[in-house]
Design an enzyme around this catalytic site. Structure first.
Site, PDB file in Angstrom:
ATOM      1  N   GLU A  58       1.100  -1.429   0.055  1.00  0.00           N
ATOM      2  CA  GLU A  58       0.008   0.075   0.181  1.00  0.00           C
ATOM      3  C   GLU A  58       0.549   1.401   0.041  1.00  0.00           C
ATOM      4  O   GLU A  58       1.789   1.306   0.912  1.00  0.00           O
ATOM      5  CB  GLU A  58      -0.739   0.050   1.195  1.00  0.00           C
ATOM      6  CG  GLU A  58      -1.820   1.016   1.201  1.00  0.00           C
ATOM      7  CD  GLU A  58      -2.274   1.074   2.531  1.00  0.00           C
ATOM      8  OE1 GLU A  58      -3.818   1.591   2.557  1.00  0.00           O
ATOM      9  OE2 GLU A  58      -2.152   0.106   3.446  1.00  0.00           O
TER      10      GLU A  58
ATOM     11  N   LYS B 278      -9.555   2.662  -2.458  1.00  0.00           N
ATOM     12  CA  LYS B 278      -9.859   1.740  -1.503  1.00  0.00           C
ATOM     13  C   LYS B 278     -11.108   2.236  -0.912  1.00  0.00           C
ATOM     14  O   LYS B 278     -11.645   2.950  -0.499  1.00  0.00           O
ATOM     15  CB  LYS B 278      -8.896   2.828  -0.067  1.00  0.00           C
ATOM     16  CG  LYS B 278      -8.504   1.516   1.441  1.00  0.00           C
ATOM     17  CD  LYS B 278      -7.611   2.533   1.839  1.00  0.00           C
ATOM     18  CE  LYS B 278      -7.258   1.608   3.305  1.00  0.00           C
ATOM     19  NZ  LYS B 278      -5.773   2.232   4.047  1.00  0.00           N
TER      20      LYS B 278
ATOM     21  N   CYS C 184      -5.854  -2.725   1.594  1.00  0.00           N
ATOM     22  CA  CYS C 184      -5.464  -2.660   3.182  1.00  0.00           C
ATOM     23  C   CYS C 184      -6.583  -3.031   4.126  1.00  0.00           C
ATOM     24  O   CYS C 184      -7.383  -4.168   4.418  1.00  0.00           O
ATOM     25  CB  CYS C 184      -5.400  -1.267   4.023  1.00  0.00           C
ATOM     26  SG  CYS C 184      -4.565  -1.342   5.262  1.00  0.00           S
TER      27      CYS C 184
END
Length: 383
Positions: A119, A195, A232
């Site tokens: 990330e 994300k 994530c």
């Protein structure tokens, strides 16, 4: 031994368990054994020279009568930041490009078809310092930014799909996003995935910098299979994995940045659970090292101000739909994990367990549509 100095769970077990017990513990922890992958000597030598760990494993599938094998290789790269956080931004980015470029070169020696970085790989994970400057200056265009152009050259040079998670600046509205850019092996930008879930826990309260993504659950058709990127914190949400799978993902990558005190007990479980539940391969990537920042910051939790978030524990691994998984990379070292997989395994396991076929999706959808209403009443029977 300090937690951040423990190299890996696997090495700890190997050091303390005799072979018969070790084999059984491995079976329980990792499922069916994943054989080691023979890697070229030139790649092993290059990894040693560049001082990073290189591991290779393989997942096979049963031979079928009508379909040929669909064997591909993925590469997961975890690494420290190269320069300290107070260095000039362009110097930090260029140093990271140089380091990862060398690791991708080794991945190419190993025949990797798809490589995924951690990330926001070009920068320190500064989003929880509460400081906007200088960290927002790391943001780049997903389509024409310096890092994307760098990755396009890698993709063309090595005939490799590149997944490049960056801090994105969208110029039109001047907004920031936590974004994974997917670059085809042709060198073209195939698209991007933002994300979906933003943490608001402890130090990791990232909504100061970017909000939940607006790209949904995009799946990218590549020459080597259908892939998705679950960035994530999205790994903590089972429905997030599920929706990428429903859109046809055969491999879901999970580039992350997470520290030991916060999440390590969950790390070996979540991507593996997702692979089982969704009949697909999952790839969990985490950075390594402790990143120090010049100015102290707090989390509003009553604890003392501090200069770091803790130890990023690496431990990147790949899980298969049959419940098996590779051993992880080191908790402390840069590393490249090369995994060969036969994508036919997805359908074979789906035929065996039938989780998708037996899912009660219309019932779930109806009940979820009710549960999100302001006047929702739980279906509870009382005496």
């Amino acid at each position: 031994m300090s937690a951040c100095r423990l190299d890996s769970l696997e090495k700890c077990l190997e050091s303390h368990l005799p072979e018969p017990e070790l084999a059984e513990v491995r079976r329980i922890l990792f499922g069916k054994e994943t054989p080691k992958l023979d890697l070229p000597e030139c790649a092993i030598e290059a990894a040693n020279e560049q001082d990073f760990e290189l591991k290779g494993y393989m997942f096979d599938a049963k031979k079928e009568e009508l379909r040929p094998p669909r064997r591909i290789r993925v590469g997961l790269i975890q690494h420290h930041i190269v320069l300290a956080t107070e260095n000039h931004i362009l110097d930090q980015i260029n140093a990271m490009h140089s380091r990862v470029g060398e690791m991708v070169k080794v991945a190419a020696m190993c025949g990797v078809n798809i490589v995924c970085f951690q990330e926001t790989w070009t920068m320190p994970f500064a989003f929880c310092t509460r400081e906007k400057e200088p960290w927002t200056e790391f943001a780049e265009s997903a389509e024409v930014g310096n890092t994307t152009r760098f990755c396009q050259e890698l993709a063309k040079k090595y005939n490799m799909v590149v997944i490049s998670p960056i801090l994105e600046r969208e110029a039109l509205h001047n907004t920031l996003w936590n974004t994974a850019v997917v670059i085809s092996n042709s060198g073209n930008v195939l698209g991007k995935s933002r994300k979906n879930h933003i943490p608001r826990i402890g130090d990791f309260n990232e909504s100061t910098y970017y909000m939940e993504g607006d790209t949904g659950h995009t799946v990218f058709q590549t020459q080597f299979g259908k892939i998705a990127v679950n960035i994530c914190y999205g790994r903590h949400h089972p429905l997030n994995w599920f929706m990428y799978s429903m859109n046809g993902a055969e491999i879901i990558f999970n580039p992350s940045a997470t520290v030991g005190d916060l999440s390590e007990p969950m790390w070996p479980i979540e991507a593996r659970n997702a692979a089982i539940a969704n009949h697909c391969f999952t790839c969990a990537i985490n950075r390594v090292g402790t990143e120090n920042f010049q100015n102290e910051f707090t989390s509003g939790d009553g604890k003392k101000a501090h200069h770091d978030f803790g130890h990023f524990y690496g431990s990147s691994y790949v899980a298969a739909p049959d419940g098996s998984r590779t051993p992880g990379l080191s908790r402390t070292r840069d590393g490249l994990l090369v995994v060969e997989m036969d994508l036919n395994l997805n359908q074979q396991i789906s035929d065996k367990w039938s989780f998708k076929m037996t899912g009660r999706y219309p019932m779930y959808a109806e009940e979820l549509s009710k549960a999100v209403r302001h006047d929702f009443k739980p279906n509870i029977v009382k005496e």
